[in-house]
Design a protein around this motif. Sequence first.
Motif, short mmCIF file in Angstrom:
data_model
loop_
_atom_site.label_atom_id
_atom_site.label_comp_id
_atom_site.label_asym_id
_atom_site.label_seq_id
_atom_site.Cartn_x
_atom_site.Cartn_y
_atom_site.Cartn_z
N ALA A 1 -9.02 9.71 6.11
CA ALA A 1 -8.28 10.01 4.87
C ALA A 1 -8.43 8.86 3.89
N ASP B 1 -9.11 1.15 12.06
CA ASP B 1 -9.46 0.75 10.69
C ASP B 1 -10.33 -0.50 10.79
N TYR C 1 0.82 -1.22 0.00
CA TYR C 1 0.00 0.00 0.00
C TYR C 1 0.86 1.27 0.00
N ALA D 1 -16.28 2.33 10.96
CA ALA D 1 -16.63 3.74 11.13
C ALA D 1 -18.13 3.95 11.31
N ALA E 1 -10.26 4.81 9.56
CA ALA E 1 -9.72 4.24 8.31
C ALA E 1 -8.25 4.61 8.20
C1 LIG Z 1 -7.13 3.97 0.96
S1 LIG Z 1 -6.99 3.38 2.60
C2 LIG Z 1 -6.53 4.83 3.49
C3 LIG Z 1 -5.51 4.58 4.57
C4 LIG Z 1 -4.94 5.82 5.22
N1 LIG Z 1 -5.98 6.61 5.86
C5 LIG Z 1 -4.18 6.68 4.26
O1 LIG Z 1 -4.61 7.80 4.01
O2 LIG Z 1 -3.18 6.25 3.72
C6 LIG Z 1 -8.70 3.22 2.99
C7 LIG Z 1 -8.93 2.50 4.30
O3 LIG Z 1 -10.33 2.60 4.62
C8 LIG Z 1 -10.63 1.46 5.40
N2 LIG Z 1 -12.09 1.29 5.52
C9 LIG Z 1 -12.97 0.95 4.56
N3 LIG Z 1 -14.22 0.87 5.06
C10 LIG Z 1 -14.13 1.18 6.38
C11 LIG Z 1 -15.08 1.27 7.44
N4 LIG Z 1 -16.38 1.03 7.24
N5 LIG Z 1 -14.64 1.62 8.67
C12 LIG Z 1 -13.34 1.85 8.88
N6 LIG Z 1 -12.38 1.78 7.92
C13 LIG Z 1 -12.77 1.45 6.68
C14 LIG Z 1 -9.93 0.34 4.63
O4 LIG Z 1 -9.81 -0.82 5.38
C15 LIG Z 1 -8.60 1.00 4.28
O5 LIG Z 1 -7.59 0.71 5.20
#
Ligand SMILES: C[S@@+](CC[C@H](N)C(=O)[O-])C[C@H]1O[C@@H](n2cnc3c(N)ncnc32)[C@H](O)[C@@H]1O
Length: 243
Positions: A133, A90, A31, A117, A66
Motif C-alpha cells: 500500500a 518495510d 506519518y 521488496a 512496505a
Molecule cells: C507511504 S508509506 C506506506 C506505509 C503503509 N503501507 C501505509 O499504507 O500507510 C511507503 C513505505 O514504502 C516503504 N518502501 C519504500 N521502498 C521500499 C522497498 N524497496 N521495499 C520495501 N519498502 C519500501 C517506505 O519505507 C515507506 O514506509
Amino acid sequence: MSSTHFGFQTVDESEKASRVRGVFDSVASKYDVMNDVMSGGLHRAWKAYTLMVANLKEGDKALDIAGGTGDLSLAFSKKVGASGQVVHTDINEAMLRVGRDRLTDKGVILPTLVCDAEKLPFPDNYFDLVSVAFGLRNMTHKDAALKEMNRVLRPGGKLLVLEFSKVAKPLEKVYDWYSFKILPTMGKMIAGDAESYRYLAESIRMHPGQKELKALMQQCGFGHVDYHNMTGGVCALHVGIKC
Ligand SMILES: C[S@@+](CC[C@H](N)C(=O)[O-])C[C@H]1O[C@@H](n2cnc3c(N)ncnc32)[C@H](O)[C@@H]1O
C-alpha cells in the motif's frame, strides 16, 4: 550507470533508495497524523476496501510489504486469527518501529522485518496474500519488486497494490493545486517538512497510471489483473492473481 526518477528529479539508480529512506526517516513520527489530515481520513476507506477485497480467512498467510506504520498488517491479523500468519515488513526501520509500537499498544504482536521488496527473504509459493500500500511508487525497480511478490505467492494467491493513480480529467486542476500548493504547506506545518510532501506529489505524477500498472503486473507474471478506481482515480487498487 542507469538513471531513474526521484519525484521530478533524475537521479542515479543507486541514489534513489537512500533518498526515499531520507523521506520516510523524516516523516515517520508524524506519518499517521499527516495521512489523516491530507486525505481527510479517506485513506481509511481505501484501506477498508482493500481489506474487503483481500477476503482473508482464518489460517491464511499474508505478507504486508512496505507496511510502514502497520494499518493493513493490523487489519489482516484480525482476519487470519491465531492459526494464520501476517508478516509486517518495510525497508525503513523508523517506519517499522512506529508501526510495531502501535501494534504492540493494541495487543498485536507480529513478525516485523526490515526487508527490501526487490529481494524478499521468503520461500517460493508461500503466502496466500501479498499487499503493498502506497509503497510501489517509491521502489527503484518496480518490475523486480513485482516479480518477487509473484514468486512468494502461492499459485492462485492474490497481490493487492494500493497506490495513488491517475485522476479523472475533471479533477486534474484542483488535484494539482491541492498537491503542489496545499500538501507541502501542510507538510511544513505538521511534520516540519515541506520537501517530503513535495516529493509525494511529484512521485504520484511519475508513477504508472492504472492501465500501465496493469500491463506491468501482467509482464511480471500475474495471470489475471484488474483494477478498481477510488475517489475519481486519486487512488486505485490493482488486484493480481498468480497463475
Ligand atoms: C507511504 S508509506 C506506506 C506505509 C503503509 N503501507 C501505509 O499504507 O500507510 C511507503 C513505505 O514504502 C516503504 N518502501 C519504500 N521502498 C521500499 C522497498 N524497496 N521495499 C520495501 N519498502 C519500501 C517506505 O519505507 C515507506 O514506509
